[in-house]
Design a protein around this motif. Structure first.
Motif, PDB file in Angstrom:
ATOM      1  N   ARG A  56     -14.607  31.545 -61.186  1.00 56.60           N
ATOM      2  CA  ARG A  56     -13.580  31.223 -62.167  1.00 56.60           C
ATOM      3  C   ARG A  56     -12.240  30.973 -61.467  1.00 56.60           C
ATOM      4  NH1 ARG A  56     -12.392  34.988 -65.450  1.00 56.60           N
ATOM      5  NH2 ARG A  56     -12.565  34.018 -67.506  1.00 56.60           N
ATOM      6  N   VAL A  57     -11.617  29.844 -61.788  1.00 53.31           N
ATOM      7  CA  VAL A  57     -10.436  29.377 -61.054  1.00 53.31           C
ATOM      8  C   VAL A  57      -9.251  29.162 -61.990  1.00 53.31           C
ATOM      9  CG1 VAL A  57      -9.518  27.577 -59.536  1.00 53.31           C
ATOM     10  CG2 VAL A  57     -11.938  28.225 -59.385  1.00 53.31           C
ATOM     11  N   ILE A  58      -8.061  29.572 -61.541  1.00 56.34           N
ATOM     12  CA  ILE A  58      -6.807  29.242 -62.219  1.00 56.34           C
ATOM     13  C   ILE A  58      -6.003  28.314 -61.315  1.00 56.34           C
ATOM     14  CG2 ILE A  58      -4.544  30.141 -62.903  1.00 56.34           C
ATOM     15  CD1 ILE A  58      -5.865  32.572 -64.029  1.00 56.34           C
ATOM     16  N   ILE A  59      -5.454  27.252 -61.905  1.00 51.69           N
ATOM     17  CA  ILE A  59      -4.595  26.313 -61.178  1.00 51.69           C
ATOM     18  C   ILE A  59      -3.135  26.613 -61.531  1.00 51.69           C
ATOM     19  CG2 ILE A  59      -3.962  23.890 -60.845  1.00 51.69           C
ATOM     20  CD1 ILE A  59      -6.829  23.171 -61.742  1.00 51.69           C
ATOM     21  N   VAL A  60      -2.281  26.743 -60.516  1.00 52.05           N
ATOM     22  CA  VAL A  60      -0.861  27.032 -60.758  1.00 52.05           C
ATOM     23  C   VAL A  60      -0.012  25.975 -60.044  1.00 52.05           C
ATOM     24  CG1 VAL A  60       0.958  28.758 -60.668  1.00 52.05           C
ATOM     25  CG2 VAL A  60      -1.437  29.495 -60.787  1.00 52.05           C
ATOM     26  N   ASP A  61       0.628  25.108 -60.823  1.00 50.53           N
ATOM     27  CA  ASP A  61       1.483  24.054 -60.260  1.00 50.53           C
ATOM     28  C   ASP A  61       2.397  23.545 -61.363  1.00 50.53           C
ATOM     29  OD1 ASP A  61       2.426  21.451 -59.147  1.00 50.53           O
ATOM     30  OD2 ASP A  61       0.966  21.912 -57.577  1.00 50.53           O
ATOM     31  N   ASP A  62       3.659  23.303 -61.056  1.00 52.01           N
ATOM     32  CA  ASP A  62       4.598  22.881 -62.091  1.00 52.01           C
ATOM     33  C   ASP A  62       4.565  21.381 -62.362  1.00 52.01           C
ATOM     34  OD1 ASP A  62       5.717  22.611 -59.475  1.00 52.01           O
ATOM     35  OD2 ASP A  62       7.713  22.369 -60.334  1.00 52.01           O
ATOM     36  N   HIS A  63       3.779  20.637 -61.580  1.00 50.85           N
ATOM     37  CA  HIS A  63       3.693  19.191 -61.786  1.00 50.85           C
ATOM     38  C   HIS A  63       2.384  18.822 -62.498  1.00 50.85           C
ATOM     39  CE1 HIS A  63       6.643  19.320 -58.404  1.00 50.85           C
ATOM     40  NE2 HIS A  63       7.199  18.370 -59.139  1.00 50.85           N
ATOM     41  N   ASP A  64       2.509  18.095 -63.602  1.00 53.85           N
ATOM     42  CA  ASP A  64       1.341  17.721 -64.398  1.00 53.85           C
ATOM     43  C   ASP A  64       0.328  16.934 -63.577  1.00 53.85           C
ATOM     44  OD1 ASP A  64       2.521  18.919 -66.557  1.00 53.85           O
ATOM     45  OD2 ASP A  64       3.296  17.056 -67.425  1.00 53.85           O
ATOM     46  N   HIS A  65       0.825  15.953 -62.784  1.00 53.12           N
ATOM     47  CA  HIS A  65      -0.081  15.104 -62.013  1.00 53.12           C
ATOM     48  C   HIS A  65      -0.822  15.905 -60.946  1.00 53.12           C
ATOM     49  CE1 HIS A  65       1.163  11.500 -64.015  1.00 53.12           C
ATOM     50  NE2 HIS A  65       2.436  11.584 -63.592  1.00 53.12           N
ATOM     51  N   ALA A  66      -0.129  16.875 -60.355  1.00 49.16           N
ATOM     52  CA  ALA A  66      -0.771  17.704 -59.329  1.00 49.16           C
ATOM     53  C   ALA A  66      -1.887  18.535 -59.949  1.00 49.16           C
ATOM     54  CB  ALA A  66       0.265  18.617 -58.675  1.00 49.16           C
ATOM     55  N   ARG A  67      -1.617  19.149 -61.105  1.00 51.22           N
ATOM     56  CA  ARG A  67      -2.652  19.938 -61.778  1.00 51.22           C
ATOM     57  C   ARG A  67      -3.835  19.060 -62.168  1.00 51.22           C
ATOM     58  NH1 ARG A  67       1.599  21.700 -64.747  1.00 51.22           N
ATOM     59  NH2 ARG A  67       0.693  20.905 -66.699  1.00 51.22           N
ATOM     60  N   GLU A  68      -3.528  17.859 -62.636  1.00 54.19           N
ATOM     61  CA  GLU A  68      -4.590  16.937 -63.032  1.00 54.19           C
ATOM     62  C   GLU A  68      -5.467  16.564 -61.838  1.00 54.19           C
ATOM     63  OE1 GLU A  68      -5.140  12.470 -65.022  1.00 54.19           O
ATOM     64  OE2 GLU A  68      -3.142  13.372 -64.830  1.00 54.19           O
ATOM     65  N   ALA A  69      -4.819  16.300 -60.695  1.00 54.39           N
ATOM     66  CA  ALA A  69      -5.574  15.923 -59.491  1.00 54.39           C
ATOM     67  C   ALA A  69      -6.472  17.070 -59.031  1.00 54.39           C
ATOM     68  CB  ALA A  69      -4.606  15.534 -58.373  1.00 54.39           C
ATOM     69  N   ILE A  70      -5.916  18.296 -59.026  1.00 52.52           N
ATOM     70  CA  ILE A  70      -6.699  19.461 -58.622  1.00 52.52           C
ATOM     71  C   ILE A  70      -7.830  19.701 -59.612  1.00 52.52           C
ATOM     72  CG2 ILE A  70      -6.637  21.955 -58.235  1.00 52.52           C
ATOM     73  CD1 ILE A  70      -3.703  21.603 -57.359  1.00 52.52           C
ATOM     74  N   ARG A  71      -7.522  19.513 -60.900  1.00 56.90           N
ATOM     75  CA  ARG A  71      -8.529  19.702 -61.946  1.00 56.90           C
ATOM     76  C   ARG A  71      -9.707  18.746 -61.751  1.00 56.90           C
ATOM     77  NH1 ARG A  71      -6.101  17.617 -66.415  1.00 56.90           N
ATOM     78  NH2 ARG A  71      -4.513  19.251 -66.240  1.00 56.90           N
ATOM     79  N   GLU A  72      -9.407  17.514 -61.394  1.00 56.40           N
ATOM     80  CA  GLU A  72     -10.472  16.527 -61.197  1.00 56.40           C
ATOM     81  C   GLU A  72     -11.341  16.885 -60.000  1.00 56.40           C
ATOM     82  OE1 GLU A  72      -8.853  12.634 -60.928  1.00 56.40           O
ATOM     83  OE2 GLU A  72      -8.226  12.558 -63.033  1.00 56.40           O
ATOM     84  N   ILE A  73     -10.690  17.367 -58.941  1.00 55.64           N
ATOM     85  CA  ILE A  73     -11.446  17.727 -57.732  1.00 55.64           C
ATOM     86  C   ILE A  73     -12.328  18.942 -57.990  1.00 55.64           C
ATOM     87  CG2 ILE A  73     -11.275  18.566 -55.363  1.00 55.64           C
ATOM     88  CD1 ILE A  73      -8.634  17.005 -55.134  1.00 55.64           C
ATOM     89  N   VAL A  74     -11.703  20.051 -58.414  1.00 55.30           N
ATOM     90  CA  VAL A  74     -12.434  21.306 -58.584  1.00 55.30           C
ATOM     91  C   VAL A  74     -13.398  21.231 -59.759  1.00 55.30           C
ATOM     92  CG1 VAL A  74     -12.197  23.789 -58.969  1.00 55.30           C
ATOM     93  CG2 VAL A  74     -10.510  22.583 -57.577  1.00 55.30           C
ATOM     94  N   GLY A  75     -13.014  20.490 -60.800  1.00 57.78           N
ATOM     95  CA  GLY A  75     -13.873  20.363 -61.979  1.00 57.78           C
ATOM     96  C   GLY A  75     -15.184  19.650 -61.707  1.00 57.78           C
TER      97      GLY A  75
END
Length: 214
Positions: free
Chosen positions: A6-25
């Motif tokens: 189970r993973v939590i993503i912490v970043d204040d930039h929407d695009h950064a979270r989206e990019a990480i979400r796509e990779i890890v997801g």
């Protein structure tokens, strides 16, 4: 079937979270359970969701990632925190380690390299890249004097420590020393217990700092 990490993503930039979400997801054995935009939110989500891994940015408003990491690791030392940033500054790297982070990922590395790294973190086998090991060596050999401390480790534990400091995985160490991976893990547990450390990065840092590895 083994439960996904189970993973939590912490970043204040929407695009950064989206990019990480796509990779890890895209990884079957990792599931994103929450996202935060600053350190305060990260602490709150951690307490609510109890993740296995937190992917933490450094520079964020209200509370930065390093401060949040220290608080989270103090309360929940078993939760693994990986700093994810665009900066490879040595200062940030060592601050992250001192705050208890298990790993350090650069946002601009090839996304295909993320899976192997995250899996190693999840399996308690934190990879130590040659680049990171070199930076560690530079940092501590630049100190004016090395504090020489009596080494409490056995001969075999010292051998394992030296190979860890060179970036070897548990499998490589087991081959080099002709022992099982299970035995390697036990030696690592003993090393961390004796030295009051939490992970391989801290082991390597400590070894160079004390002058036990040249």
């Amino acid at each position: 079937m083994k439960q996904p990490f189970r993973v939590i993503i912490v970043d204040d930039h929407d695009h950064a979270r989206e990019a990480i979400r796509e990779i890890v997801g895209s990884y079957e054995n990792f599931v994103i359970v929450g996202e935060a935009t600053n350190g305060e939110e990260a602490i709150f989500l951690t307490e609510e969701l109890m993740p296995d891994i937190i992917l933490m940015d450094i520079n964020m408003p209200h509370m930065d990632g390093l401060s949040a990491t220290k608080i989270i690791k103090t309360k929940y030392p078993y939760i693994k925190v990986i700093i994810v940033t665009v900066s490879d500054e040595v200062t940030n790297l060592f601050e992250a380690i001192k705050k208890g982070a298990q790993g350090y990922l650069l946002k601009n590395i090839n996304p295909t390299a993320w899976y192997e790294y995250l899996q190693a973190i999840a399996d308690d086998e934190i990879p130590m890249s040659e680049e990171l090991a070199f930076k560690l060596l530079q940092e501590f050999t630049s100190q004016k004097e090395k504090q020489m401390t009596k080494n409490p480790l056995s001969k075999r534990e010292q051998e394992v420590l030296e190979l860890v400091a060179k970036g070897h995985t548990n499998k490589q160490i087991s081959v080099d020393l002709s022992i099982s991976e299970h035995t390697v893990k036990n030696h690592l547990k003993n090393i961390m217990h004796k030295l009051h450390l939490e992970n391989r990065v801290q082991i390597t840092r400590y070894a160079y700092e004390k002058g036990w590895v040249e």
